[in-house]
Structures are given as structure tokens and as C-alpha cells.
Motif scaffolding. Sequence first.
Motif, PDB file in Angstrom:
ATOM      1  N   LEU A  50      -2.304  -4.812  -6.027  1.00  0.00           N
ATOM      2  CA  LEU A  50      -3.433  -4.767  -5.113  1.00  0.00           C
ATOM      3  C   LEU A  50      -4.414  -3.683  -5.548  1.00  0.00           C
ATOM      4  CD1 LEU A  50      -4.636  -5.795  -2.399  1.00  0.00           C
ATOM      5  CD2 LEU A  50      -3.401  -3.927  -1.312  1.00  0.00           C
ATOM      6  N   PHE A  51      -5.684  -4.059  -5.706  1.00  0.00           N
ATOM      7  CA  PHE A  51      -6.763  -3.103  -5.950  1.00  0.00           C
ATOM      8  C   PHE A  51      -7.489  -2.869  -4.631  1.00  0.00           C
ATOM      9  CE2 PHE A  51      -6.431  -4.522 -10.346  1.00  0.00           C
ATOM     10  CZ  PHE A  51      -6.676  -3.350 -11.054  1.00  0.00           C
ATOM     11  N   CYS A 109       0.802  -1.216   0.000  1.00  0.00           N
ATOM     12  CA  CYS A 109       0.000   0.000   0.000  1.00  0.00           C
ATOM     13  C   CYS A 109       0.837   1.269   0.000  1.00  0.00           C
ATOM     14  CB  CYS A 109      -0.944  -0.015   1.183  1.00  0.00           C
ATOM     15  SG  CYS A 109      -2.106  -1.380   1.079  1.00  0.00           S
ATOM     16  N   LEU A 110       2.102   1.161  -0.288  1.00  0.00           N
ATOM     17  CA  LEU A 110       2.948   2.350  -0.267  1.00  0.00           C
ATOM     18  C   LEU A 110       3.039   3.057  -1.615  1.00  0.00           C
ATOM     19  CD1 LEU A 110       5.927   1.217   1.975  1.00  0.00           C
ATOM     20  CD2 LEU A 110       4.022   2.692   2.562  1.00  0.00           C
ATOM     21  N   ARG A 111       2.743   2.391  -2.699  1.00  0.00           N
ATOM     22  CA  ARG A 111       2.982   2.979  -4.014  1.00  0.00           C
ATOM     23  C   ARG A 111       1.735   2.920  -4.901  1.00  0.00           C
ATOM     24  NH1 ARG A 111       7.520   0.172  -2.527  1.00  0.00           N
ATOM     25  NH2 ARG A 111       9.353   1.473  -2.297  1.00  0.00           N
ATOM     26  N   PRO A 112       0.826   3.872  -4.731  1.00  0.00           N
ATOM     27  CA  PRO A 112      -0.341   3.895  -5.613  1.00  0.00           C
ATOM     28  C   PRO A 112       0.081   4.236  -7.034  1.00  0.00           C
ATOM     29  CG  PRO A 112      -0.332   5.809  -4.190  1.00  0.00           C
ATOM     30  CD  PRO A 112       0.798   4.940  -3.752  1.00  0.00           C
ATOM     31  N   LYS A 113      -0.509   3.538  -7.988  1.00  0.00           N
ATOM     32  CA  LYS A 113      -0.126   3.718  -9.392  1.00  0.00           C
ATOM     33  C   LYS A 113      -1.254   4.328 -10.218  1.00  0.00           C
ATOM     34  CE  LYS A 113       2.484   1.074 -12.710  1.00  0.00           C
ATOM     35  NZ  LYS A 113       2.953  -0.220 -13.117  1.00  0.00           N
ATOM     36  N   LEU A 114      -2.488   3.916  -9.967  1.00  0.00           N
ATOM     37  CA  LEU A 114      -3.648   4.430 -10.692  1.00  0.00           C
ATOM     38  C   LEU A 114      -4.775   4.721  -9.706  1.00  0.00           C
ATOM     39  CD1 LEU A 114      -3.757   1.761 -13.559  1.00  0.00           C
ATOM     40  CD2 LEU A 114      -2.946   4.110 -13.770  1.00  0.00           C
ATOM     41  N   GLY A 148     -19.373   8.065  -5.573  1.00  0.00           N
ATOM     42  CA  GLY A 148     -18.620   8.170  -4.335  1.00  0.00           C
ATOM     43  C   GLY A 148     -17.700   7.008  -4.043  1.00  0.00           C
ATOM     44  N   HIS A 149     -17.284   6.269  -5.069  1.00  0.00           N
ATOM     45  CA  HIS A 149     -16.325   5.182  -4.893  1.00  0.00           C
ATOM     46  C   HIS A 149     -14.990   5.575  -5.504  1.00  0.00           C
ATOM     47  CE1 HIS A 149     -20.225   3.076  -4.702  1.00  0.00           C
ATOM     48  NE2 HIS A 149     -19.625   2.470  -3.701  1.00  0.00           N
ATOM     49  N   CYS A 150     -13.938   5.136  -4.887  1.00  0.00           N
ATOM     50  CA  CYS A 150     -12.590   5.404  -5.381  1.00  0.00           C
ATOM     51  C   CYS A 150     -11.852   4.073  -5.487  1.00  0.00           C
ATOM     52  CB  CYS A 150     -11.871   6.336  -4.414  1.00  0.00           C
ATOM     53  SG  CYS A 150     -10.168   6.656  -4.867  1.00  0.00           S
ATOM     54  N   VAL A 151     -11.346   3.771  -6.689  1.00  0.00           N
ATOM     55  CA  VAL A 151     -10.572   2.551  -6.916  1.00  0.00           C
ATOM     56  C   VAL A 151      -9.109   2.946  -7.039  1.00  0.00           C
ATOM     57  CG1 VAL A 151     -10.176   0.579  -8.431  1.00  0.00           C
ATOM     58  CG2 VAL A 151     -12.495   1.442  -8.104  1.00  0.00           C
ATOM     59  N   ILE A 152      -8.270   2.291  -6.264  1.00  0.00           N
ATOM     60  CA  ILE A 152      -6.829   2.563  -6.298  1.00  0.00           C
ATOM     61  C   ILE A 152      -6.113   1.263  -6.631  1.00  0.00           C
ATOM     62  CG2 ILE A 152      -4.823   3.355  -5.012  1.00  0.00           C
ATOM     63  CD1 ILE A 152      -6.786   4.879  -3.202  1.00  0.00           C
ATOM     64  N   GLN A 208     -13.750  -0.613   1.316  1.00  0.00           N
ATOM     65  CA  GLN A 208     -14.910  -1.440   1.033  1.00  0.00           C
ATOM     66  C   GLN A 208     -14.555  -2.807   0.463  1.00  0.00           C
ATOM     67  OE1 GLN A 208     -17.108   1.312  -1.445  1.00  0.00           O
ATOM     68  NE2 GLN A 208     -18.372   1.870   0.308  1.00  0.00           N
ATOM     69  N   ALA A 209     -13.485  -2.889  -0.326  1.00  0.00           N
ATOM     70  CA  ALA A 209     -13.115  -4.174  -0.926  1.00  0.00           C
ATOM     71  C   ALA A 209     -11.659  -4.141  -1.353  1.00  0.00           C
ATOM     72  CB  ALA A 209     -14.001  -4.467  -2.134  1.00  0.00           C
ATOM     73  N   THR A 210     -11.065  -5.332  -1.441  1.00  0.00           N
ATOM     74  CA  THR A 210      -9.695  -5.470  -1.950  1.00  0.00           C
ATOM     75  C   THR A 210      -9.635  -6.678  -2.875  1.00  0.00           C
ATOM     76  OG1 THR A 210      -9.019  -6.856  -0.101  1.00  0.00           O
ATOM     77  CG2 THR A 210      -8.632  -4.486   0.122  1.00  0.00           C
ATOM     78  N   MET A 211      -8.653  -6.649  -3.776  1.00  0.00           N
ATOM     79  CA  MET A 211      -8.429  -7.772  -4.675  1.00  0.00           C
ATOM     80  C   MET A 211      -6.964  -7.732  -5.116  1.00  0.00           C
ATOM     81  SD  MET A 211     -10.208  -8.655  -8.322  1.00  0.00           S
ATOM     82  CE  MET A 211      -9.011  -7.934  -9.421  1.00  0.00           C
TER      83      MET A 211
END
Length: 105
Positions: free
Chosen positions: A84-85, A62-67, A74-78, A95-98
Motif C-alpha cells: 500500500l502506498f 498500515c502497521l508496517r511502513p517500509k519506505l 510538503g508531500h510524504c509518500v509512505i 491525500q491519496a492511496t494506491m
Amino acid sequence: DFATPRAILTGHDYEITCATICAELGLVISGSKEGPCLIHSMNGDLLRTLEGPETLAGPENCLRPKLIQASREGHCVIYYENGLFCVFSVNGRLQATMETDDKIK
């Protein structure tokens, strides 16, 4: 005429690697090289910090967000560099991870 910035957003300690604007909600979401993602208002106010889950495969995921992409609902996908999504609400709730082994661009 010269263009002037509408707001100056502060809060990151490292260079910005990704950002998105959700005009419908008046939000700017950005991620930095070695830090969390931040949610700002269009006026420049820091609203929330989005921290990814540290329990999946260690904090390095979780240290290097790319997109980053935000929706008007009101949802944000990182997408993080290590595959990791994470889906967050604009309130900062995870709310969710994948996890994926695919290279996302």
C-alpha cells in the motif's frame, strides 16, 4: 571533538524501520515496525502522527511502513509492507492511496 546529537526524537514504541529528513521544511519523518509514522521538527518536537487508512483492506496494511520519502513541497509518500502506498501532506492529511502487488525495494 566528539559529535553530539542535535535532538533526540521520541514517540515510537517499536524499532524504527524507515526514516527521511526534509531539510527544506525542517522535518524528520520516521516509521516503526508496529506503529504509525511520526513527523518531528529538527529540534525534536513531535508534530504529527500519520495514520494510514484502515478501510482499504484492514488495519494490517498500515502497521508496517517500509519506505518513506518527503518532498520539499510538503508531500510524504509512505510504502507499507503489504503493498500500500499512501501520500500525506505534512499537516497529516491523507491525500491519496494506491495498492500494488509488485515488490518495492
